[in-house]
Design an enzyme around this catalytic site. Sequence first.
Site, PDB file in Angstrom:
ATOM      1  N   LEU A 150      33.950 -84.072   2.361  1.00 42.71           N
ATOM      2  CA  LEU A 150      33.632 -83.287   1.258  1.00 42.71           C
ATOM      3  C   LEU A 150      32.318 -84.394   0.843  1.00 42.71           C
ATOM      4  N   LYS A 163      21.571 -95.906  -0.489  1.00 39.24           N
ATOM      5  CA  LYS A 163      21.897 -97.020  -1.221  1.00 39.24           C
ATOM      6  C   LYS A 163      22.449 -98.055  -0.562  1.00 39.24           C
ATOM      7  N   SER A 180      20.577 -78.173   0.557  1.00 36.58           N
ATOM      8  CA  SER A 180      19.144 -78.102   1.437  1.00 36.58           C
ATOM      9  C   SER A 180      19.544 -78.867   2.586  1.00 36.58           C
ATOM     10  N   GLU A 209      12.242 -95.292   0.425  1.00 35.98           N
ATOM     11  CA  GLU A 209      13.365 -95.843   0.261  1.00 35.98           C
ATOM     12  C   GLU A 209      13.814 -96.375   1.609  1.00 35.98           C
ATOM     13  N   GLY A 219       9.975 -83.649   2.570  1.00 38.07           N
ATOM     14  CA  GLY A 219      10.578 -82.745   1.537  1.00 38.07           C
ATOM     15  C   GLY A 219      11.871 -82.069   2.207  1.00 38.07           C
ATOM     16  N   LEU A 263      17.961 -83.281  -6.772  1.00 35.82           N
ATOM     17  CA  LEU A 263      18.679 -84.451  -7.394  1.00 35.82           C
ATOM     18  C   LEU A 263      19.967 -84.219  -7.450  1.00 35.82           C
ATOM     19  N   HIS A 266      18.919-110.321 -25.668  1.00 38.31           N
ATOM     20  CA  HIS A 266      17.884-111.300 -24.725  1.00 38.31           C
ATOM     21  C   HIS A 266      18.975-112.139 -24.164  1.00 38.31           C
TER      22      HIS A 266
HETATM   23  P1  FAD Z   1      24.217 -80.713  -1.088  1.00 37.27           P
HETATM   24  O1  FAD Z   1      24.545 -82.137  -1.157  1.00 37.27           O
HETATM   25  O2  FAD Z   1      23.193 -80.363   0.149  1.00 37.27           O
HETATM   26  O3  FAD Z   1      25.687 -80.158  -0.305  1.00 37.27           O
HETATM   27  C1  FAD Z   1      25.857 -78.690  -0.097  1.00 37.27           C
HETATM   28  C2  FAD Z   1      26.931 -78.598   0.900  1.00 37.27           C
HETATM   29  O4  FAD Z   1      26.918 -77.376   1.089  1.00 37.27           O
HETATM   30  C3  FAD Z   1      26.895 -79.325   2.314  1.00 37.27           C
HETATM   31  O5  FAD Z   1      27.859 -80.313   2.358  1.00 37.27           O
HETATM   32  C4  FAD Z   1      26.865 -78.233   3.294  1.00 37.27           C
HETATM   33  O6  FAD Z   1      27.607 -78.547   4.501  1.00 37.27           O
HETATM   34  C5  FAD Z   1      27.659 -77.130   2.489  1.00 37.27           C
HETATM   35  N1  FAD Z   1      27.314 -75.819   2.953  1.00 37.27           N
HETATM   36  C6  FAD Z   1      26.045 -75.181   3.166  1.00 37.27           C
HETATM   37  N2  FAD Z   1      26.427 -73.926   3.521  1.00 37.27           N
HETATM   38  C7  FAD Z   1      27.765 -73.966   3.800  1.00 37.27           C
HETATM   39  C8  FAD Z   1      28.492 -72.708   3.907  1.00 37.27           C
HETATM   40  N3  FAD Z   1      27.652 -71.393   4.360  1.00 37.27           N
HETATM   41  N4  FAD Z   1      29.676 -72.772   3.934  1.00 37.27           N
HETATM   42  C9  FAD Z   1      30.200 -73.797   3.709  1.00 37.27           C
HETATM   43  N5  FAD Z   1      29.571 -75.059   3.333  1.00 37.27           N
HETATM   44  C10 FAD Z   1      28.460 -74.885   3.223  1.00 37.27           C
HETATM   45  N6  FAD Z   1      19.532 -87.554  -5.311  1.00 37.27           N
HETATM   46  C11 FAD Z   1      19.938 -88.303  -6.066  1.00 37.27           C
HETATM   47  O7  FAD Z   1      20.078 -87.794  -7.188  1.00 37.27           O
HETATM   48  N7  FAD Z   1      19.704 -89.786  -6.247  1.00 37.27           N
HETATM   49  C12 FAD Z   1      19.482 -90.489  -4.876  1.00 37.27           C
HETATM   50  O8  FAD Z   1      19.508 -91.606  -4.712  1.00 37.27           O
HETATM   51  C13 FAD Z   1      19.494 -89.574  -3.607  1.00 37.27           C
HETATM   52  N8  FAD Z   1      19.152 -90.129  -2.487  1.00 37.27           N
HETATM   53  C14 FAD Z   1      19.091 -89.105  -1.326  1.00 37.27           C
HETATM   54  C15 FAD Z   1      18.719 -89.724  -0.168  1.00 37.27           C
HETATM   55  C16 FAD Z   1      18.471 -89.007   1.034  1.00 37.27           C
HETATM   56  C17 FAD Z   1      18.342 -89.784   2.290  1.00 37.27           C
HETATM   57  C18 FAD Z   1      18.588 -87.570   1.020  1.00 37.27           C
HETATM   58  C19 FAD Z   1      18.490 -86.727   2.026  1.00 37.27           C
HETATM   59  C20 FAD Z   1      18.885 -87.089  -0.382  1.00 37.27           C
HETATM   60  C21 FAD Z   1      19.054 -87.860  -1.616  1.00 37.27           C
HETATM   61  N9  FAD Z   1      19.176 -87.263  -2.757  1.00 37.27           N
HETATM   62  C22 FAD Z   1      19.430 -87.959  -3.969  1.00 37.27           C
HETATM   63  C23 FAD Z   1      19.185 -85.704  -2.972  1.00 37.27           C
HETATM   64  C24 FAD Z   1      20.842 -85.583  -3.219  1.00 37.27           C
HETATM   65  O9  FAD Z   1      21.299 -85.618  -1.984  1.00 37.27           O
HETATM   66  C25 FAD Z   1      20.697 -83.938  -3.335  1.00 37.27           C
HETATM   67  O10 FAD Z   1      19.783 -83.368  -4.475  1.00 37.27           O
HETATM   68  C26 FAD Z   1      22.170 -83.424  -3.530  1.00 37.27           C
HETATM   69  O11 FAD Z   1      23.018 -83.698  -2.373  1.00 37.27           O
HETATM   70  C27 FAD Z   1      22.121 -81.770  -3.883  1.00 37.27           C
HETATM   71  O12 FAD Z   1      23.393 -81.533  -4.004  1.00 37.27           O
HETATM   72  P2  FAD Z   1      23.761 -79.948  -3.690  1.00 37.27           P
HETATM   73  O13 FAD Z   1      25.268 -80.006  -4.219  1.00 37.27           O
HETATM   74  O14 FAD Z   1      22.980 -78.830  -4.238  1.00 37.27           O
HETATM   75  O15 FAD Z   1      23.827 -79.791  -2.243  1.00 37.27           O
HETATM   76  P1  NAD Z   2       9.378 -85.954  -1.385  1.00 37.10           P
HETATM   77  O1  NAD Z   2       8.851 -84.514  -2.044  1.00 37.10           O
HETATM   78  O2  NAD Z   2       9.899 -86.849  -2.574  1.00 37.10           O
HETATM   79  O3  NAD Z   2       8.155 -86.428  -0.683  1.00 37.10           O
HETATM   80  C1  NAD Z   2       7.545 -85.737   0.468  1.00 37.10           C
HETATM   81  C2  NAD Z   2       6.156 -86.632   0.747  1.00 37.10           C
HETATM   82  O4  NAD Z   2       5.698 -86.164   1.728  1.00 37.10           O
HETATM   83  C3  NAD Z   2       5.269 -86.159  -0.503  1.00 37.10           C
HETATM   84  O5  NAD Z   2       4.655 -87.402  -0.909  1.00 37.10           O
HETATM   85  C4  NAD Z   2       4.129 -85.359   0.232  1.00 37.10           C
HETATM   86  O6  NAD Z   2       2.873 -85.548  -0.366  1.00 37.10           O
HETATM   87  C5  NAD Z   2       4.264 -85.672   1.662  1.00 37.10           C
HETATM   88  N1  NAD Z   2       3.811 -84.823   2.671  1.00 37.10           N
HETATM   89  C6  NAD Z   2       4.155 -83.596   2.611  1.00 37.10           C
HETATM   90  N2  NAD Z   2       3.466 -82.819   3.649  1.00 37.10           N
HETATM   91  C7  NAD Z   2       2.953 -83.804   4.424  1.00 37.10           C
HETATM   92  C8  NAD Z   2       2.100 -83.916   5.789  1.00 37.10           C
HETATM   93  N3  NAD Z   2       2.122 -83.045   6.532  1.00 37.10           N
HETATM   94  N4  NAD Z   2       1.809 -85.091   5.978  1.00 37.10           N
HETATM   95  C9  NAD Z   2       1.984 -86.248   5.373  1.00 37.10           C
HETATM   96  N5  NAD Z   2       2.593 -86.306   4.230  1.00 37.10           N
HETATM   97  C10 NAD Z   2       3.199 -85.186   3.684  1.00 37.10           C
HETATM   98  O7  NAD Z   2      10.493 -85.480  -0.447  1.00 37.10           O
HETATM   99  P2  NAD Z   2      11.423 -86.504   0.211  1.00 37.10           P
HETATM  100  O8  NAD Z   2      10.874 -87.907   0.447  1.00 37.10           O
HETATM  101  O9  NAD Z   2      11.805 -85.894   1.832  1.00 37.10           O
HETATM  102  O10 NAD Z   2      12.902 -86.244  -0.323  1.00 37.10           O
HETATM  103  C11 NAD Z   2      13.311 -84.973  -0.367  1.00 37.10           C
HETATM  104  C12 NAD Z   2      14.204 -84.654  -1.755  1.00 37.10           C
HETATM  105  O11 NAD Z   2      15.446 -85.610  -1.554  1.00 37.10           O
HETATM  106  C13 NAD Z   2      13.463 -85.115  -2.847  1.00 37.10           C
HETATM  107  O12 NAD Z   2      13.153 -83.626  -3.520  1.00 37.10           O
HETATM  108  C14 NAD Z   2      14.080 -85.929  -3.510  1.00 37.10           C
HETATM  109  O13 NAD Z   2      14.209 -85.844  -5.068  1.00 37.10           O
HETATM  110  C15 NAD Z   2      15.318 -86.183  -2.906  1.00 37.10           C
HETATM  111  N6  NAD Z   2      15.729 -87.594  -2.982  1.00 37.10           N
HETATM  112  C16 NAD Z   2      15.988 -88.276  -4.025  1.00 37.10           C
HETATM  113  C17 NAD Z   2      16.185 -89.425  -4.009  1.00 37.10           C
HETATM  114  C18 NAD Z   2      16.408 -90.395  -5.166  1.00 37.10           C
HETATM  115  O14 NAD Z   2      16.493 -89.877  -6.083  1.00 37.10           O
HETATM  116  N7  NAD Z   2      16.358 -91.670  -5.238  1.00 37.10           N
HETATM  117  C19 NAD Z   2      16.118 -90.196  -2.730  1.00 37.10           C
HETATM  118  C20 NAD Z   2      15.847 -89.704  -1.713  1.00 37.10           C
HETATM  119  C21 NAD Z   2      15.553 -88.231  -1.564  1.00 37.10           C
END
Ligand code: FAD
Ligand code: NAD
Length: 468
Positions: free
Chosen positions: A38, A51, A147, A189, A273, A321, A446
């Site tokens: 989960l 992280k 996503s 990151e 993205g 997020l 401080h």
């Molecule tokens: P998800 O976390 O994507 O969960 C969806 C779940 O649904 C998955 O487990 C999937 O398997 C399941 N699912 C999908 N379809 C089905 C189905 N039909 N039946 C059963 N299960 C299904 N966000 C932050 O706020 N802080 C961060 O530091 C951060 N770091 C990130 C780093 C990375 C490398 C990535 C990729 C993302 C990061 N994010 C971060 C973004 C964050 O992970 C997402 O915004 C968040 O997980 C979204 O939550 P969610 O519940 O919408 O979907």
């Molecule tokens: P992002 O949207 O943060 O960054 C994508 C970057 O790729 C942008 O700067 C964009 O201009 C660039 N880009 C797009 N098309 C391109 C191309 N053809 N060539 C070169 N550059 C291009 O997306 P991400 O970094 O993939 O992260 C995905 C999501 O996951 C984000 O929405 C983010 O909020 C979430 N996330 C959050 C955290 C966090 O909260 N610390 C950490 C990781 C991921």
Amino acid sequence: MNKHDIVIIGSGPGGYVAAIRCAQLGFNTALIERYKTLGGTCLNVGCIPSKALLDSSEHYHNAVSTFKEHGIELEKAPTVNFKQMIDRKAKVVETTCGGIDFLMKKNKVTVYQGYGSFKDKNTIIVKKEDKTEEILETKYTIIATGSKPSSLPSLPIDKKRIITSTEALALPELPKSMVIIGGGVIGLELGSVYQRLGTQVSVVEYMDKIIPTMDDDLGKELQRNLKKLGVKFYLSHKVTGAKNKGKSVTVTALDKKEQEITIEADYCLVAVGRKPFTENLGLENIGIQPNQRGQIEVNEHLQTSIPNIYAIGDVIRGAMLAHKAEEEGVFVAETIAGQKPHINYNLIPGVVYTWPEVAAVGQTEAQLKANGVKYKSGSFPMRALGRSRASMDIDGFVKVLADENTDEILGVHIIGARAADMIAEAVVAMEYRASAEDISRMSHAHPTYTEAIKEACLAATENRAMHI
Ligand code: FAD
Ligand code: NAD
């Protein structure tokens, strides 16, 4: 037939938090997850593992670069045990995911492992790994399917050399070089992780700046810091292709003058993205059609066009997020229970966990200008703080934007040590509609980094920061 009041599809931070709140409110709640663990993207291949690696790599970087000045001598130069780093990350993930199992049991949420899909608006099919099916009858459903990484037509992901964040979090060896497409959150990151460990990281970004959705000044200061770390930047570059050559990859891009450049590296990480995930969800059986961006459309109650079906998190509009998804999970549970919850989307903070960290809430200068809002700005550099000098974290600043007439804080933009934790003060202040003067008159311990917020508020209110 299993009967439930509410079925939630997807166990990420949106889904599992919704499940807990639904159960707290007395609903017979079920959670469906297609993977064995989960926690969704966030716990398995997102926030938590990234992280864990950021923290490990930062320790190594400090051992190599700052220990000596702190007066810590190592007999031998530290080396990276990459396998151990990845194993520790896996353990952190395992423990964290195990915590969600515990929370589901504690709250008496029924968990189904399998692929959920709609048969009709009150019937969900769970397809299990062993090909058997379970049918659930439900009054309400919350779609929280999250996503997956986006790709580009010119960059076919092969998961071997041309990879996404998922593979980058579990590479078999420490790469010598890596090209990262996208200077957004994931790119910077994970780029920081590898550059700190000795990989030569090159970031290719389409726009003329990094973290383009955040305030411009943050991007500039972060880029300066990452350049110092050794990251190479190719801004305003259009990627045209990537070729897996077995043990390496060749990436081609066009610069501003349409001249082609070529970068060779061990890996190419595509971080451009993420896109909503709704594959095989049976949306066609209930008459829901995702929009052009693949998102499920919802109204202000996060309700889809089918009244008993809601959607939350990455699968709908808004910031992708974890904490935004969590707020929406609680919001929908309380809405179904007849309460009147509220989410202030303007005050969802955004954080980039580089070092220095970047964190922001509210409006950027560009947004205020575009909306014709008259504002004043106050900044304070971290290097002027005693706390920063003590820890040798002197880079960055706090910038406070306040309404020119009322002094209400409209945006706070921080880059510096522990910005991720500091931003909480700004969220609270803005949620209570504090003025910059309100914050500048409150005592800040401080020496702490938070003194920079107080000083920036003083600068915004009357241009009278004390320590600069
Ligand atoms: P998800 O976390 O994507 O969960 C969806 C779940 O649904 C998955 O487990 C999937 O398997 C399941 N699912 C999908 N379809 C089905 C189905 N039909 N039946 C059963 N299960 C299904 N966000 C932050 O706020 N802080 C961060 O530091 C951060 N770091 C990130 C780093 C990375 C490398 C990535 C990729 C993302 C990061 N994010 C971060 C973004 C964050 O992970 C997402 O915004 C968040 O997980 C979204 O939550 P969610 O519940 O919408 O979907
Ligand atoms: P992002 O949207 O943060 O960054 C994508 C970057 O790729 C942008 O700067 C964009 O201009 C660039 N880009 C797009 N098309 C391109 C191309 N053809 N060539 C070169 N550059 C291009 O997306 P991400 O970094 O993939 O992260 C995905 C999501 O996951 C984000 O929405 C983010 O909020 C979430 N996330 C959050 C955290 C966090 O909260 N610390 C950490 C990781 C991921």
